[in-house]
Scaffold this motif. Structure first.
Motif, short mmCIF file in Angstrom:
data_model
loop_
_atom_site.label_atom_id
_atom_site.label_comp_id
_atom_site.label_asym_id
_atom_site.label_seq_id
_atom_site.Cartn_x
_atom_site.Cartn_y
_atom_site.Cartn_z
N ALA A 327 3.35 -6.35 6.51
CA ALA A 327 3.56 -5.55 6.65
C ALA A 327 1.60 -4.69 6.04
N THR A 328 1.35 -3.46 6.30
CA THR A 328 -0.10 -3.09 5.60
C THR A 328 0.43 -1.84 4.63
N VAL A 329 -0.25 -1.77 3.21
CA VAL A 329 -0.32 0.28 2.66
C VAL A 329 -0.81 0.79 3.56
N ARG A 330 -1.95 0.56 5.00
CA ARG A 330 -1.76 1.64 5.42
C ARG A 330 -1.19 1.72 6.94
N SER A 331 -0.12 0.99 7.23
CA SER A 331 0.25 0.96 8.54
C SER A 331 1.73 2.04 7.49
N LEU A 332 2.14 1.49 6.80
CA LEU A 332 3.61 2.32 6.17
C LEU A 332 3.00 3.87 5.78
N ASN A 345 -8.58 9.08 1.89
CA ASN A 345 -8.92 10.25 1.28
C ASN A 345 -7.85 9.74 -0.19
N GLY A 346 -8.27 8.14 0.20
CA GLY A 346 -7.37 7.81 -1.44
C GLY A 346 -6.13 7.81 -1.59
N GLU A 347 -4.95 7.76 -2.81
CA GLU A 347 -3.95 6.58 -3.41
C GLU A 347 -3.24 7.56 -2.81
N VAL A 352 3.58 5.59 0.97
CA VAL A 352 3.83 4.30 0.99
C VAL A 352 5.26 3.67 1.44
N ARG A 353 6.18 5.15 -0.36
CA ARG A 353 7.06 4.66 -0.16
C ARG A 353 8.10 5.33 0.79
N ALA A 354 7.67 6.14 1.42
CA ALA A 354 8.10 7.15 2.61
C ALA A 354 8.60 6.33 4.02
N GLY A 355 6.82 5.46 4.13
CA GLY A 355 6.40 5.01 4.83
C GLY A 355 7.21 4.03 5.50
N ALA A 386 -1.20 0.56 -7.70
CA ALA A 386 0.11 1.32 -7.51
C ALA A 386 0.40 1.11 -6.52
N GLU A 387 -0.06 1.05 -4.94
CA GLU A 387 0.11 1.17 -3.95
C GLU A 387 1.22 0.11 -3.46
N ILE A 388 0.19 -0.95 -3.53
CA ILE A 388 0.83 -2.61 -3.71
C ILE A 388 2.39 -3.32 -4.47
N ALA A 389 2.14 -2.64 -5.55
CA ALA A 389 3.35 -2.04 -5.89
C ALA A 389 4.95 -1.74 -5.50
N VAL A 390 4.86 -0.61 -4.97
CA VAL A 390 5.41 -0.17 -4.69
C VAL A 390 6.29 -0.44 -3.17
#
Length: 555
Positions: A327-332, A345-347, A352-355, A386-390
């Motif tokens: 999985a990736t942050v971008r695709s989520l 556009n930033g964090e 990420v949580r919704a995806g 923070a995105e990785i952590a979620v």
């Protein structure tokens, strides 16, 4: 950061003889194709030892943002070598169509690639050309048989064997031929599929040896008579000559990673229109040569992984010992509603949580086969802590362990933590592994099971005509075949715009095809095409030779 092809061009490759020696392939089993690639003669290999552990790499649903499943497979393989594990990588060969279309090649990316990248993504060792030739030889012999009197009484309206080409070309999907008068034959409607959708490709990837290959080729149904009895390839007497064309293609191809570790690249059926796995021959050969074998299945786990376990493992007597879900942050973020144009556009932790519902669905699905996957977070430089952590938090909530991986930038060193975790899981094995459905379930029920259990469909529409066709195939002795679902890779539904984790949607099976030689029934859902088209601006427009004769634009 340089482009993939620039990184590849800067690589220092070892002669394929040295790579072979590292893999345990003796000189007498090596058939070189130049300096850096070779085929392996399985009959000349040393006696088999105890089989190694099989590790499957799969992913969440693909998005235009990219997930990097092949890149992760390469990075994990290199990382396993770095921690002292004798490992062989087993991947599919890329198709020319996507290379010149929108997807690009299939040799990994960044510091986790298989080499020589340009040759692998283009003509390689000629396997796809051999498959195309064998397929179209049968096509030519069918029309030739009809021209010279049609002693088999083939009904021209019921010829099911089409032609193939390893290129995206929508103009060839439906054609009428042969035209031009009596000397050219009898006009009939036909068409082309892409080579990776050919039943010959599936047969090559599922055959155990040359004898099994020829038997499967002979079992192909090319059409029907007026009484609806089947006509087989062996009736046309094409299977021996087709086997001759495939005698070299059936041997696994040996190449190397950027870190000079061995890799088999062999076969290449698409996962959205075929079964999406590399060859059984390559996988089984690797398992007796290495302690760990890393392989992948195409597109998301709803397609490739399901088919890997329900088709490949079922037929070949294999089972995965561990599964990695990429999985990736971008695709989520995209699954959470962020357009591709806004991914930089930033964090955006909430997106990420919704995806992550897409990630959750895939974890749940993989668990239905008796295995809990390990989540590989393929790192991009814009990802925030923070995105990785979620993702880690959500994976843990869904019952899986997630680990950040930086193999794209750092090669095998960036995936060592993943390697340690996955090796331990593979050593423990997967005693609860089981396919999704039993062999003796009716074909229509198998289709409905996949649609409801994996896609979470609320309703499955199978017309009376399709059900009648499935029942006829069961009466012909094909009822124990697994089903190979052909649908969009972008969504759990048949609508590619429905991202995330749609539920209670309708899946309509608009067509079924019997692949009697390969040994499965293809169920086509939605608007999936077995011959893709090129995008408005194809990648081919950017691929060229520079002033030094080197390829640019390939990725």
């Amino acid at each position: 950061m340089p482009t993939d092809i620039e990184i590849a061009r800067q690589a220092t490759l070892k002669p394929i003889t040295e790579v072979a020696a590292k893999a345990g392939v003796p000189d007498e089993a090596l058939i070189p194709y130049g300096k850096y690639k070779a085929k392996v003669d399985r009959d000349a290999l040393p006696p088999a030892s105890a089989p190694g552990k099989l590790i499957l790499v799969t992913a969440i649903n693909p998005t235009p943002a990219g997930e990097g499943k092949t890149t992760t497979s390469v990075g994990l393989s290199d990382a396993l070598h770095r921690i002292g594990k004798k490992t062989l990588l087993c991947l599919r060969e890329p198709s020319l169509g996507p290379c010149f279309g929108v997807k690009g090649g299939g040799a990994g990316g960044g510091k986790s690639q298989v080499m020589p990248m340009d040759e692998i993504n283009l003509h390689f060792t000629g396997d796809f050309h051999a498959i195309t030739s064998a397929h179209n030889l049968l096509s030519a012999m069918i029309d030739n048989h009809i021209y010279w009197g049609n002693s088999l009484e083939i009904d021209l309206r019921r010829v099911t064997w089409r032609r193939v080409l390893d290129m995206n070309d929508r103009a060839l999907r439906q054609i009428v031929g042969p035209l031009g008068g009596v000397s050219n034959g009898f006009p009939r409607e036909t068409g082309f599929d892409i080579t990776v959708a050919s039943e010959i490709m599936a047969i090559l990837c599922l055959a155990s040896d040359l004898d099994d290959l020829q038997k499967r080729l002979g079992d192909i149904i090319i059409g029907y008579r007026r009484d609806k009895s089947p006509v087989f390839c062996r009736d046309i007497k094409a299977d021996p000559a087709m086997t001759v064309l495939l005698k070299d293609a059936i041997q696994p191809n040996l190449v190397q990673t950027l870190e000079n570790n061995p890799a088999f690249l062999h076969g290449g059926p698409f996962a959205n229109i075929a079964h999406g796995c590399n060859s059984v021959i390559a996988t089984k050969t690797a398992l007796v040569m290495a302690d760990y074998v890393v392989t992948e299945a195409g597109f998301g786990a709803d397609l490739g992984a399901e088919k890997f376990m329900d088709i490949k493992c079922r037929m070949a007597g294999l089972k995965p010992d561990a599964i990695v879900l990429v999985a990736t942050v971008r695709s989520l973020k995209m699954n959470g509603g962020v357009p591709k144009s806004e991914l930089t556009n930033g964090e955006n932790v909430e997106a990420v949580r919704a995806g992550a519902v897409n990630l959750k669905r895939h974890i749940e699905n993989v668990k239905k086969f008796g295995i809990t996957p390990t989540i590989a977070i393929n790192h991009f430089y814009l990802d925030t802590d923070a995105e990785i952590a979620v993702i880690k938090e959500m994976a843990e909530e869904f019952g899986a362990e997630a680990v950040i991986c930086k193999h794209w930038a750092d090669g095998g060193a960036g995936a060592e933590e993943l390697a340690h975790i996955v090796a331990a899981k593979a050593d423990a094995g997967a005693p609860d592994f089981a396919p999704l459905y039993p062999d003796d379930m009716p074909l229509a029920d198998k289709i409905e099971t996949v649609c409801r259990e994996i896609y979470r469909a609320g309703s499955v529409t199978i017309s009376s005509a399709v059900r009648k066709q499935l029942k006829q195939w069961e009466e012909m002795g094909y009822g124990k075949f697994p089903v190979c679902m052909a649908k969009t890779q972008y969504s759990f539904s048949t609508d590619p715009t429905k991202l995330g984790a749609p539920e209670d949607h309708e899946v309509t099976i608009r067509e079924v095809r019997l692949s009697a030689g390969a040994g499965f029934v293809v169920a086509i859902a939605g608007d999936i095409m077995t011959m893709p088209g090129l995008p408005k601006v194809p990648s081919a427009e950017a691929i060229h030779l520079d002033e030094n004769g080197q390829i640019e634009g390939l990725f």
